[in-house]
Design an enzyme around this catalytic site. Structure first.
Site, PDB file in Angstrom:
ATOM      1  N   ASP A   1      41.706  -1.356  18.986  1.00 31.28           N
ATOM      2  CA  ASP A   1      41.307  -0.945  20.336  1.00 31.28           C
ATOM      3  C   ASP A   1      40.565   0.388  20.322  1.00 31.28           C
ATOM      4  OD1 ASP A   1      43.409   0.648  19.589  1.00 31.28           O
ATOM      5  OD2 ASP A   1      44.624   0.292  21.388  1.00 31.28           O
TER       6      ASP A   1
ATOM      7  N   LYS B   1      46.733  31.068  31.046  1.00 30.68           N
ATOM      8  CA  LYS B   1      46.279  29.714  30.719  1.00 30.68           C
ATOM      9  C   LYS B   1      45.807  29.588  29.268  1.00 30.68           C
ATOM     10  CE  LYS B   1      44.924  28.724  35.484  1.00 30.68           C
ATOM     11  NZ  LYS B   1      43.853  28.315  36.397  1.00 30.68           N
TER      12      LYS B   1
END
Length: 349
Positions: free
Chosen positions: A224, A274
């Protein structure tokens, strides 16, 4: 030169008949032929443009096909034919005789594929594809159409370009769909055998079904995935490293969406806003030497990470091969949509 009867249609054909003809062939093209005379060619792209302009399935193909296709002659050398096709950026070249009659078609990739390799390729195509339902309710995930053809066909073609001819498809869910489509692989210039998972055996367990006389490293890949990894480089790296097993890895960046506070007891030492962390993740493509195959239990559920852990514990050599090429794991509906939007740009079909 390939026989062109299978991909030939008369000029009075409908768009639906053209689609069916293209689908049956492996060259993404149909030849419009009347009385051995080539009138033109029609491709998936021609049909997509026709639909965008309002055409219907039962409309005639008249006016849709290319009436001035590039052709070659049967007295031209293979080198000249390849050069002609490459100059014009095409992969299929109809061949005419001295009287202008169609006698066959050259598929340029047949000449550009690498020398044949003895190594086998195992494509893991037995998964349920649960996260992609309802798309996979009747169709195994590797047979979902991305671009103009099933995922598994694109993978097969990618390996074939590097000279791999011997394939094993590990199948379980809706196995008959895969068998009916690919058969023995001869129409692709390949030899395809099937590993039948009566029970699901994980991402490595099915390898225990391989013949016991394998003497060369094999490449294993999830069915896949879409990628343009250079499989020559991958195999050569594995051989150069004298590894028992090599795993393709990709860099994955994870961003924490908050400010991360560094503390010592109650005291704040600093704040990083962050931050990002980088990891290498399993890309679902592997090279395994026969020595690694010996560690796989017979017909038992066994995943590839378990195999690599076993290799490490037994002090065998397991290597990573970082890849930066295009790579898409089609596991979610948004992955499927993205792969379809990128396909024509990434893969030269």
């Amino acid at each position: 030169m390939r026989n062109c009867k299978k991909i030939s249609i008369p000029s009075h054909s409908t768009i639906k008949e053209a689609i069916e003809t293209i689908d049956k062939g492996v060259m993404q093209i149909a030849l419009v032929v009347d009385d051995d005379c080539l009138l033109g060619t029609i491709t998936d792209g021609d049909i997509r443009r026709a639909f965008l302009n309002g055409s219907k399935l039962n409309d005639n193909i008249e006016g849709l096909y290319n009436t001035s296709p590039l052709t070659g002659r049967n007295d031209q050398s293979q080198e000249d034919l390849v050069q002609l096709a490459l100059t014009r950026g095409i992969k299929q070249l109809p061949i005419l005789d001295e009287d202008g009659r169609l006698i066959g078609i050259e598929y340029i990739d047949d000449y550009l594929r690498g020398p044949e390799k003895p190594n086998c390729v195992v494509l893991m195509a037995g998964g349920l594809g649960t996260r992609l339902r309802p798309l996979t309710a009747e169709t195994p995930k590797p047979m979902l159409t991305v671009g103009s053809r099933p995922i598994l066909e694109t993978i097969l073609d990618s390996f074939s370009r590097y000279g791999f001819r011997n394939f094993y498809f590990s199948v379980n869910y809706r196995a008959e769909k895969i068998r009916e489509y690919f058969k023995d692989g001869s129409q692709y210039g390949a030899n395809i055998s099937y590993l039948n998972e009566k029970d699901r055996l994980g991402t490595a367990g099915a390898l225990s079904l391989l013949p016991q006389d394998i003497s060369e490293p094999i490449i294993v890949m999830n069915g896949d995935l879409l990628t343009n990894v250079n499989f020559d480089q991958l195999l050569n790296y594995h051989l150069l490293a004298k590894a028992d097993a090599t795993m393709c890895v990709r860099e994955y960046t994870l961003q924490i969406p908050y400010g991360v506070v560094e503390t010592e007891g109650a005291r704040i030492l600093g704040i990083e806003e962050k931050p990002t962390q980088n990891f290498f993740v399993n890309a679902g493509i592997y090279v395994l030497s026969p020595s690694a195959l010996q560690l796989i239990p017979q017909e038992s559920y066994f995943d590839m990470p378990q195999l690599f852990q076993s290799l490490v514990k037994s002090d065998r050599k397991a290597c990573s091969f970082p890849i930066t090429d295009y790579w898409m794991d089609i596991g979610q509906p948004n992955d499927f949509d993205q792969a379809n939007s990128e396909y024509d740009e990434v893969f030269d079909v």
